[in-house]
Design an enzyme around this catalytic site. Structure first.
Site, PDB file in Angstrom:
ATOM      1  N   ASP A  75      19.695  67.158  23.727  1.00  0.00           N
ATOM      2  CA  ASP A  75      21.112  67.499  23.763  1.00  0.00           C
ATOM      3  C   ASP A  75      21.412  68.604  24.765  1.00  0.00           C
ATOM      4  OD1 ASP A  75      21.923  65.582  22.011  1.00  0.00           O
ATOM      5  OD2 ASP A  75      22.143  66.905  20.281  1.00  0.00           O
ATOM      6  N   GLY A  76      20.474  69.534  24.966  1.00  0.00           N
ATOM      7  CA  GLY A  76      20.690  70.581  25.955  1.00  0.00           C
ATOM      8  C   GLY A  76      20.857  70.017  27.357  1.00  0.00           C
ATOM      9  N   ASN A 149      30.587  71.242  22.426  1.00  0.00           N
ATOM     10  CA  ASN A 149      30.106  71.381  21.051  1.00  0.00           C
ATOM     11  C   ASN A 149      30.767  72.541  20.321  1.00  0.00           C
ATOM     12  OD1 ASN A 149      28.429  69.197  20.839  1.00  0.00           O
ATOM     13  ND2 ASN A 149      26.519  70.340  21.097  1.00  0.00           N
ATOM     14  N   THR A 190      27.784  68.376  14.240  1.00  0.00           N
ATOM     15  CA  THR A 190      26.392  68.054  13.891  1.00  0.00           C
ATOM     16  C   THR A 190      25.403  68.984  14.592  1.00  0.00           C
ATOM     17  OG1 THR A 190      26.414  66.368  15.630  1.00  0.00           O
ATOM     18  CG2 THR A 190      26.841  65.618  13.377  1.00  0.00           C
ATOM     19  N   TYR A 192      25.324  73.363  15.962  1.00  0.00           N
ATOM     20  CA  TYR A 192      25.219  74.708  15.406  1.00  0.00           C
ATOM     21  C   TYR A 192      26.061  74.845  14.132  1.00  0.00           C
ATOM     22  CZ  TYR A 192      24.772  79.857  15.733  1.00  0.00           C
ATOM     23  OH  TYR A 192      24.492  81.183  15.523  1.00  0.00           O
ATOM     24  N   ALA A 193      27.268  74.281  14.131  1.00  0.00           N
ATOM     25  CA  ALA A 193      28.150  74.399  12.969  1.00  0.00           C
ATOM     26  C   ALA A 193      27.523  73.775  11.727  1.00  0.00           C
ATOM     27  CB  ALA A 193      29.498  73.739  13.268  1.00  0.00           C
ATOM     28  N   SER A 195      24.247  73.497  11.143  1.00  0.00           N
ATOM     29  CA  SER A 195      23.164  74.390  10.728  1.00  0.00           C
ATOM     30  C   SER A 195      23.690  75.597   9.966  1.00  0.00           C
ATOM     31  CB  SER A 195      22.370  74.867  11.949  1.00  0.00           C
ATOM     32  OG  SER A 195      21.802  73.783  12.646  1.00  0.00           O
TER      33      SER A 195
END
Length: 308
Positions: A75-76, A149, A190, A192-193, A195
């Protein structure tokens, strides 16, 4: 694009990974055998050593006259491809070489089929909303950027909490001592939020999420607001410390006490290429390996010839 011009695909690769380099060479072979011209960023061309290729050194011009950007990585890497693609409206197609890879459209063992989809132009394109982010201090604009994101405001020093005042549509919502605040799109729900304890939001939903990070407050639950809302996070001036703003984990700026971070819907979306019509529910099940064994829903019964 004129008919006589070659069809171009920009190949973006995580060249620090040996597997990615090998996959890039195979993708190059498949694309060039089909008559497409592969373009590379100058910084990646040396590591890949591909021929024939078109090399562009200026990242801002890399997606000019490009039909599609194919990203090989996690994803990065796909977020890096989105940076190149967004100003030009170029679709991005990700081939996952990472772990979960929610932004990716395919896994690496499906490369040959995905290249054929590109060659046949049989993919569809989804527009994903973005966030416009700015930072002001003493009424001066000190930073301006965007995110696909999320935008996250975090404490700069491990031993110090942030003290923030949160507003929605110019009305105060709450004041928190916290490790930070994440503001995310449905695409980022799906990442950072998620997590941090936020909800998963289907990408077709237009909304903005706000998720506090380890907030010391009674009211510190994630919230979901309209895409027309304007969210503000002010670092309380009396707080003795500095914060850090990260956007998509790629663009960063330090934020002083008294600064205000404003997040709203961006005017320019990111376009993601899709090679198949798998429902988002199926993506969740596959990416998180969710336990659905034994499911006997209506669609499954119909496939098995039993409508009851």
């Amino acid at each position: 694009m004129a008919e006589h011009e070659p069809r171009r695909v920009l190949l973006v690769t995580h060249t620090g990974r040996e597997q990615a380099v090998e996959v890039a060479r195979e993708a190059h072979r498949l694309l060039t055998d089909a008559g497409l011209l592969v373009r590379l960023l100058g910084g990646e061309a040396e590591a890949l050593k591909l021929d024939p290729v078109e090399i562009v050194d200026d990242p801002e011009k890399a997606a000019n006259d490009v039909e599609l950007i194919m990203v090989l990585g996690g994803d990065g890497s796909i977020l890096r491809g989105a940076e190149l693609a967004r100003p030009h409206g170029t679709p991005v197609l990700g081939v996952n070489l990472g772990h979960v890879g929610f932004l990716a459209e395919a896994e690496v063992d499906d490369l040959e089929r995905i290249v054929q989809v590109v060659v046949d132009r049989s993919y569809t394109v989804e527009e994903r909303m973005t966030l416009a982010v700015d930072v002001r201090h003493d009424d001066d604009l000190i930073f301006e950027t965007w995110a696909l994101n999320e935008a996250s405001v975090e404490k700069a020093a491990r031993e110090k909490m942030l003290e923030v005042l949160v507003e929605v549509d110019d009305r105060p919502l709450s004041r928190w001592g916290c490790d930070g605040v994440v503001v995310a799109t449905p695409t980022g729900s799906t990442a950072y939020a998620f997590s941090a304890g936020g909800p998963i939001v289907w990408p077709e939903v237009e909304a903005i999420l706000m998720v506090p990070l380890s907030a010391h407050a009674l009211f510190s639950r994630p919230i979901v607001v309209a895409p027309t809302s304007r969210l503000s996070i002010e670092l309380v001036p009396s707080w003795n410390g500095r914060g850090v703003l990260w956007c998509d984990g790629r663009r960063m700026v330090e934020v002083p006490p008294g600064a205000e971070i404003t997040v709203r819907r961006g005017t320019t979306p990111v376009r993601l290429a899709r090679a198949h019509e798998a429902p988002f529910t199926d993506r969740l099940v596959a990416k998180f390996d969710l336990p659905v064994l034994g499911w006997r829903g209506a669609a499954e019964r119909k496939r098995n010839g039993n409508g009851n």
